[in-house]
Design an enzyme around this catalytic site. Structure first.
Site, PDB file in Angstrom:
ATOM      1  N   CYS A  40      -4.753  -3.505   3.484  1.00  0.00           N
ATOM      2  CA  CYS A  40      -4.316  -3.244   4.809  1.00  0.00           C
ATOM      3  C   CYS A  40      -5.525  -3.329   5.906  1.00  0.00           C
ATOM      4  O   CYS A  40      -5.845  -4.505   6.174  1.00  0.00           O
ATOM      5  CB  CYS A  40      -3.844  -1.832   4.814  1.00  0.00           C
ATOM      6  SG  CYS A  40      -2.960  -1.297   6.398  1.00  0.00           S
TER       7      CYS A  40
ATOM      8  N   LYS B 219      -9.943   0.648  -1.768  1.00  0.00           N
ATOM      9  CA  LYS B 219      -9.887   0.012  -0.356  1.00  0.00           C
ATOM     10  C   LYS B 219     -11.355   0.467   0.430  1.00  0.00           C
ATOM     11  O   LYS B 219     -11.805   1.562   0.402  1.00  0.00           O
ATOM     12  CB  LYS B 219      -8.832   0.674   0.585  1.00  0.00           C
ATOM     13  CG  LYS B 219      -8.564   0.358   1.993  1.00  0.00           C
ATOM     14  CD  LYS B 219      -7.518   1.009   2.682  1.00  0.00           C
ATOM     15  CE  LYS B 219      -7.540   0.730   4.175  1.00  0.00           C
ATOM     16  NZ  LYS B 219      -6.246   1.487   4.790  1.00  0.00           N
TER      17      LYS B 219
ATOM     18  N   GLU C 179       0.835  -1.125   0.060  1.00  0.00           N
ATOM     19  CA  GLU C 179      -0.016   0.110   0.069  1.00  0.00           C
ATOM     20  C   GLU C 179       0.986   1.255   0.072  1.00  0.00           C
ATOM     21  O   GLU C 179       1.938   1.352   0.493  1.00  0.00           O
ATOM     22  CB  GLU C 179      -0.795  -0.057   1.244  1.00  0.00           C
ATOM     23  CG  GLU C 179      -2.082   1.104   1.560  1.00  0.00           C
ATOM     24  CD  GLU C 179      -2.616   1.198   2.916  1.00  0.00           C
ATOM     25  OE1 GLU C 179      -3.642   1.608   2.812  1.00  0.00           O
ATOM     26  OE2 GLU C 179      -2.046   0.366   3.946  1.00  0.00           O
TER      27      GLU C 179
END
Length: 269
Positions: A151, A115, A40
């Site tokens: 993440c 995300k 990321e």
């Protein structure tokens, strides 16, 4: 298929970050990897300045350059970048938010995953500057179906189960996981748990720990704890990095996924 998780330390310098990514992708490809996952925020590290001023679309230089490289090397690459999203008002300020995007490129492939779960936890509010995505993403890499998460998504097992139910045999997770008391242990537990939840391989590529081993365990903000990892569907760590820059490799066997799902049919529930 041989996969690689590339653990690097990026900065505010987008040109330097791009060249670092190119060099590491070439290294991983030279070592036989066909699916190469970078962290990321590969394009620009967190906590290095505004993201909106550097955000790019998928047809701009960062994505286009990695697409050309992936096609040249005949590999699939996933890497964190930021794209323009929307404009919102926060505390009498106007903020240009971005998408936290996992770029996906390969032979005849250009796309991305935005995300879904923004990191609004521990007195941090990612959603102030990052707009949440809405759609899960899978793509085909040769004979593999690959799911994508980023993440903080790792804390949400339902997303990983849904990716697996949509055919994903391996789920890639570009990450910039903060260091601090208990953070490494949480990361190691969560990556293993998501492999077991989804009966999938997990290929999680994180930002290395700034300062390396000397700073290990100290709070770092959203800038990396290292410990990139590749986990098989039974929860076994096939490869794991430490705190420093590294590339780890493993073989992905789709028959192992099929075997695991037959013996442990958790996705039926």
């Amino acid at each position: 298929m041989k996969v690689a998780a590339v653990q690097i330390t990026t900065s505010e310098d987008m040109d330097a970050n791009y060249q670092l990514a190119v060099d590491k992708i070439r290294e991983a490809a030279d070592n036989g990897a066909k699916l190469i996952v970078l962290p990321e925020a590969t394009m620009q590290a967190f906590a290095t300045g505004r993201l909106d001023t550097n955000a790019q679309e998928l047809d701009d230089d960062f994505a286009s350059g990695l697409l050309d490289l992936a096609q040249e090397l005949d590999v699939y690459v996933v890497a964190g970048m930021f794209r323009p999203a929307d404009t919102v008002a926060r505390d009498d300020k106007t903020i240009n938010r971005v998408y936290n995007t996992a770029l996906v490129v390969g032979p005849d492939l250009l796309g991305g995953y935005d995300k879904i779960h923004t990191y609004d936890a521990f007195d941090y509010s990612e959603s102030d500057t990052v707009k949440a995505g809405e759609n899960i993403v899978t793509f085909e890499a040769g004979d593999l179906v690959v799911g994508v998460a980023v993440c903080y998504d790792i804390r949400f097992p339902d997303q990983f189960k849904e990716l697996a139910r949509n055919g994903a045999q391996v789920i890639v997770v570009p990450t910039s996981w903060a260091d601090g008391p208990g953070k490494r242990e949480q990361w190691r537990l969560l990556t293993t748990a998501r492999a077991l939840d989804s009966t999938s391989y997990i290929v999680a590529a994180g930002q290395a720990r700034p300062g390396g081993n000397e700073k290990a365990g100290e709070p770092s903000g959203p800038t990396g704890v290292g410990h990139s990892v590749i986990v098989n569907p039974q929860g076994e760590r096939l490869a794991e990095a430490g705190y420093e820059d590294d590339i780890i490799y493993a073989e992905i066997d789709p028959e192992e996924v099929e075997k695991t799902r037959k013996s442990l049919p958790v996705l039926k529930y």
